[in-house]
Enzyme design. Structure first.
Site, mmCIF file in Angstrom:
data_model
loop_
_atom_site.group_PDB
_atom_site.id
_atom_site.type_symbol
_atom_site.label_atom_id
_atom_site.label_comp_id
_atom_site.label_asym_id
_atom_site.label_seq_id
_atom_site.Cartn_x
_atom_site.Cartn_y
_atom_site.Cartn_z
ATOM 1 N N HIS A 150 0.817 -1.254 -0.039
ATOM 2 C CA HIS A 150 -0.093 -0.058 -0.022
ATOM 3 C C HIS A 150 0.859 1.298 0.008
ATOM 4 C CE1 HIS A 150 -3.456 2.480 1.619
ATOM 5 N NE2 HIS A 150 -4.045 1.943 0.542
ATOM 6 N N LYS A 152 3.114 4.492 -1.496
ATOM 7 C CA LYS A 152 2.816 5.334 -2.520
ATOM 8 C C LYS A 152 4.082 6.404 -2.478
ATOM 9 C CE LYS A 152 -1.284 4.899 -0.323
ATOM 10 N NZ LYS A 152 -1.900 4.108 -0.799
ATOM 11 N N ASP A 157 16.954 10.299 -6.913
ATOM 12 C CA ASP A 157 18.485 10.444 -6.497
ATOM 13 C C ASP A 157 18.683 9.821 -5.157
ATOM 14 O OD1 ASP A 157 18.631 11.496 -9.175
ATOM 15 O OD2 ASP A 157 18.585 13.727 -8.168
#
Lengths: 219, 219
Positions: A150, A152, A157
């Site tokens: 779940h 996100k 970099d």
């Protein structure tokens, strides 16, 4: 002779004092840490044309009916992602937003190293852009060990973290009340770098079976 | 006389130098800011008994079959929430986790000011604890203007932010791969304080109609 010595002592004192102040000032300036990036974006974002983000040299090239040249939460999010100069690591529950997919492909074509972890189930839902990433040659790994992967988050970099409640879908960007934090604070970024590496290694299809990620519970 | 003056000058120099070092040291110690709280928790959390969190005086009072006295991501999350000494503001997409509900009720009974914003649709799904909060007397406001009010953040005493991908459900805590950031960095906390106040005011049922939150898009 005594007057001369007094003058010398006072002079030396003045020089020592001014040197101390100068030294202190320089030290303080060097010690003051540069301001770490810490920013929050809220959604839904105003609906606007994103062409000027991808084609800054010709911002008026698009003639779609959407407002042009508008800076929104979403354009800011896209700019943070497009700021990658060496690598982009994505760990996403769902990925169906076409502008975000375009940004990832844009970076990949410019030789930025892109790695993508996705929830196994949600990577194949209608509108998913995961197929487009794979087709372009980007290495995408499925995470299938949990009920939902779940997360996100994105790591730009390896030192800039983009995370929050926002799934990378069109509905989330345009219709939901959502948040995204962008930070370079090492004590927030480094654990996410570790989590990405852990999930990336645990879901290597060439090394493991489909349910090889054994250490699933964090304590 | 000249030797005496030389001794005095050197002595004065030594004293001035040591005083400068002392002054510099004290200044640097005062200027060094206290370390801001920045922590990340990952889930799923190991399944364990939470009784020792709520009853620290009698940690062995529970005889359930779960492991006891174990510190996990979830116990740490509960401790951060229970650290509230004046207020707790919650802005949650879904809220069905009974331990988290118990923590909120525990604080409310100890005269902590609790305000809760929830997604209108998800506040009435099976297992939702929103009814239990309302029944106890906690002020809960529905947010119905968006497709989803998808935030999942808590503000402890208006200065500690708890946010991430984790919905306040049992499945998210025990079965999903999730993250929660805990921070007191003002540039991250303050925007969330503003967002909570905006949503709280915009969804006051005594002042507004059901779809009164007009400024829904952020730019």
């Amino acid at each position: 002779m005594s007057v001369m010595w007094t003058v010398k002592v006072v002079g030396l004192g003045v020089v020592a004092f001014s040197l101390s102040v100068e030294l202190l000032w320089r030290l303080l300036r060097r010690l003051k840490p540069p301001k770490t990036l810490n920013e929050v974006l809220f959604f839904p974002s105003e609906v606007a044309c994103m062409e000027h983000i991808f084609s800054p040299a010709s911002p008026n090239s698009c003639c779609c009916p959407l407002p042009h040249g508008v800076e929104t939460s979403f354009t800011r999010l896209l700019r943070f992602i497009l700021s990658a100069s060496s690598s982009l690591d994505l760990c996403l529950f769902s990925f169906s937003n076409m502008d975000l997919c375009r940004a990832v492909l844009y970076l990949y074509r410019r030789k930025i190293t892109v790695r993508v972890l996705v929830d196994k189930e949600y990577s194949v839902i209608t509108g998913s852009q995961v197929g487009a990433l794979r087709k372009a040659g980007i290495c995408v790994r499925n995470v299938g060990r949990y009920v939902h992967m779940h997360h996100k988050f994105a790591l730009v970099d390896g030192r800039r973290l983009i995370t929050g409640s926002l799934n990378w879908t069109l509905a989330a960007v345009q219709c939901n009340s959502e948040n995204v934090l962008v930070t370079e604070e090492p004590r927030l970024v480094q654990p996410f770098v570790g989590e990405f590496c852990r999930l990336w290694a645990a879901n290597d299809p060439s090394q493991n079976g489909p349910f090889s990620d054994q250490n699933v519970a964090h304590n």
